[in-house]
Design a protein around this motif. Structure first.
Motif, short mmCIF file in Angstrom:
data_model
loop_
_atom_site.label_atom_id
_atom_site.label_comp_id
_atom_site.label_asym_id
_atom_site.label_seq_id
_atom_site.Cartn_x
_atom_site.Cartn_y
_atom_site.Cartn_z
N ALA A 2 0.82 -1.21 0.00
CA ALA A 2 0.00 0.00 0.00
C ALA A 2 0.85 1.26 0.00
O ALA A 2 0.49 2.27 -0.62
CB ALA A 2 -0.93 0.00 1.20
N TRP A 5 2.03 2.73 -3.43
CA TRP A 5 1.08 3.28 -4.38
C TRP A 5 1.22 4.80 -4.48
O TRP A 5 1.33 5.49 -3.47
CB TRP A 5 -0.35 2.92 -3.97
N THR A 6 1.25 5.31 -5.72
CA THR A 6 1.27 6.76 -5.93
C THR A 6 0.09 7.13 -6.82
O THR A 6 -0.49 6.28 -7.49
CB THR A 6 2.57 7.21 -6.62
N THR A 7 -0.26 8.41 -6.83
CA THR A 7 -1.45 8.84 -7.57
C THR A 7 -1.29 8.71 -9.08
O THR A 7 -2.25 8.83 -9.82
CB THR A 7 -1.80 10.30 -7.24
N GLN A 9 -0.42 5.98 -10.43
CA GLN A 9 -0.89 4.63 -10.73
C GLN A 9 -2.40 4.58 -10.59
O GLN A 9 -2.99 5.43 -9.92
CB GLN A 9 -0.26 3.64 -9.74
N ARG A 13 -6.95 -1.23 -9.94
CA ARG A 13 -6.36 -1.91 -11.09
C ARG A 13 -6.83 -3.35 -11.07
O ARG A 13 -6.45 -4.12 -10.20
CB ARG A 13 -4.83 -1.83 -10.98
N LEU A 69 -6.23 -4.54 -7.38
CA LEU A 69 -5.44 -3.70 -6.47
C LEU A 69 -6.24 -2.44 -6.17
O LEU A 69 -6.69 -1.76 -7.09
CB LEU A 69 -4.10 -3.33 -7.10
N GLU A 71 -5.60 1.01 -4.30
CA GLU A 71 -4.47 1.78 -3.75
C GLU A 71 -3.28 0.85 -3.47
O GLU A 71 -2.62 0.94 -2.44
CB GLU A 71 -4.87 2.53 -2.48
N GLY A 72 -3.04 -0.07 -4.37
CA GLY A 72 -1.90 -0.97 -4.24
C GLY A 72 -2.13 -2.16 -3.33
O GLY A 72 -1.29 -3.04 -3.22
#
Lengths: 250, 281
Positions: A2, A5-7, A9, A13, A69, A71-72
């Motif tokens: 988590a 995760w960057t904005t 991405q 997903r 996914l 936020e990752g």
């Protein structure tokens, strides 16, 4: 995961998601990306697995294979912290599902109070603000049974927003409403979208989808038939099934 | 059920109840019927009176003489019913939650316990409690005596527990699944969902059958007379044997019956009223 995760991405997903109920395949390999602030509309005939897809995102329904996914955070993981995931994902249902034994305001306050364990005064102030936001100030002390369908659905939206989710899922939220109250709910959702809330909307309201969506997915029998921006989707769709569906509904 | 489903079940049509304008289900519980019953009870006392010899005190006087004693016994019946209901409800709530638990072994164990105590005769349970429980228990340094009435109460609490568990299970399962889904989506834990969303909605549904169960427990308390508890039934027997007058037999027991009737009747009426009110809403 988590923390990585960057904005840039996708906020959500999905890759090759599969889901079967018994022998019936409901989702047969769907991949969708949703960026932060994006509004996605999923359309398609009934029984195409749209509602199930939404329920997979917040782990109400476990998926058989593939990857989601948020936020990752991998949803298809036995060690998934479901509660942490659901705090990030708000969901509004076709049948509103408000808690009938609590007032509108109490419905909105319950999750922040008991799940997030926040202070009552603060939560109440926010809940009242949310009631104003969905234009229901004055109805704070009404019970769900005393409100119209459209009003109940707006309370349900406010209830989800009270958790300050990263993404909102709307599951045919106007399908059970009287025609005259559909608009008030759609207006509320459009305002949310305009404020930059990430939304995934399953709907049969084509006009609304065209107006509000950044991206439209057409699904049938568990697969994405085609997708694109509203302009290209509605004016020159390539697939025969899409054309057929749109001709029936428009 | 038959009347409402008649249109969909043509096979049942010959048995369809004709609407008579009167509510058939409510008929046994009208005030008029209640007063009528009390009148019959008084009448039987008068008939007994007529049979009595000239030298003996009147039946009414005899009954009045023993009333304070019988009232004491009846108070014990009520106390036992209250306690049995309270204990049984608390245990039944836990057992009922076991019946809807996610873990299979918990569910299976709860099911077994529920079925066992629901289908066991109350009297057998009562005997077991009298025979198997010690006459006193040591809690810390204090010795707590367990009189027969306490053991009997425990014996009555067991079937109450099993019946309440079934009420809880039925009520929980009658809540639409959307309520669970909405609570889950809001990140409630299962326990929070039960406590904040599901059970509060169950209370309303459970109230009428729960009160009904209480009335049944009250009229079940005289069972304790068989194991020697000094409740109203035992005392009535004692009174009759000390008086030694056969003409007292019917009026005395009818008198006792009236006590139970007066106590349970309003409960039955309230239950019917509650059922009707909840049906509408």
């Amino acid at each position: 995961m988590a923390s990585l995760w960057t904005t840039e991405q996708p906020l959500i997903r999905m890759r090759d998601v599969h889901k079967k109920f018994g022998a019936t395949t409901v989702i047969d390999g769907i991949s969708v990306d949703v960026m932060k602030g994006e509004v996605i509309c999923i359309i398609g005939p009934s029984g195409a697995g749209k509602s199930t897809l939404l329920r997979c995102i917040n782990a109400l329904v476990p998926i058989d294979s593939g990857s989601i996914l948020v936020e990752g955070q991998e949803v298809n993981d036995p060690k998934l912290d479901k509660l942490a995931l659901r705090r990030k994902v708000g969901m509004v249902f076709q049948q509103y599902n408000l808690f009938p034994h609590r007032t509108a305001l109490a419905n909105i306050m319950m999750a922040p109070l008991h799940v997030l364990k926040r202070a009552r005064a603060e939560v109440e102030a926010e809940a009242r603000a949310l009631m104003r936001k969905v234009r229901l100030d004055g109805k704070e002390d009404s019970y769900p049974g005393e409100l119209s369908g459209g009003q109940q659905q707006r309370v349900a939206i406010a209830r989800s927003l009270a958790m300050q989710p990263a993404v909102m899922l709307f599951d045919e939220v106007t399908a059970a409403l009287d025609p005259e109250t559909v608009k008030e709910v759609l207006v509320t959702i459009r305002e949310l979208a305009e404020e930059g809330m990430t939304c995934i909307i399953v709907t049969h309201e084509m006009g609304f989808a065209r107006e509000v969506a950044d991206h439209i997915y057409f699904t049938d029998r568990g697969v994405v038939i085609e997708h694109g921006s509203p302009a290209e989707f509605f004016t020159n769709c390539r697939d025969e099934r899409t054309r057929q569906f749109l001709s029936q509904i428009l | 059920m038959i009347a409402s489903g008649g249109a969909n079940l043509p096979v049942l049509k010959p048995f369809r109840l004709q609407p008579t304008g009167r509510d058939l289900t409510g008929a046994p519980f009208t005030t008029r019927n209640g007063l009528l019953l009390i009148f019959v009870l008084l009448l039987s006392a008068c008939i007994g009176e007529a049979q009595a010899g000239p030298a003996t005190p009147s039946i009414l006087a005899t009954i009045l003489k023993w009333t304070p004693l019988l009232a004491q016994g009846f108070a014990l019946n009520i106390a036992m019913s209250f306690l049995a209901m309270a204990i049984g409800t608390v245990l039944g709530l836990a057992l009922g939650l076991g019946l809807v638990a996610v873990t299979r072994p918990v569910r299976a164990a709860s099911w077994l316990i529920t079925q066992f105590f629901r289908n066991a005769p109350w009297l057998v349970l009562l005997f077991y409690c009298i025979l198997l429980m010690p006459f006193e228990v040591r809690i810390g340094g204090i010795i707590v005596p367990l009189p027969a009435w306490a053991k009997s109460t425990a014996g009555l609490a067991l079937p109450v527990m099993a019946n309440v568990a079934e009420l809880v299970r039925g009520a929980v399962q009658s809540i639409p699944s959307g309520q669970w889904e909405a609570a889950e989506a809001l990140a409630f834990t299962r326990l929070q969902t039960l406590r904040l969303v599901i059970l509060p909605q169950c209370v309303k549904r459970m109230a009428p059958p729960w009160m009904n169960l209480y009335a049944i427990v009250v009229v079940g308390t005289p069972l304790a007379s068989i194991v020697g508890v000094n409740e109203a039934m035992t005392l009535t027997g004692d009174v009759l044997s000390s008086e030694g007058r056969t003409e007292l037999l019917v009026p005395m027991y009818l008198y006792l019956l009236t006590w139970f009737f007066i106590y349970c009747y309003p409960i039955a009426r309230t239950t019917v009223a509650l059922e009707r009110r909840f049906q509408v809403s």
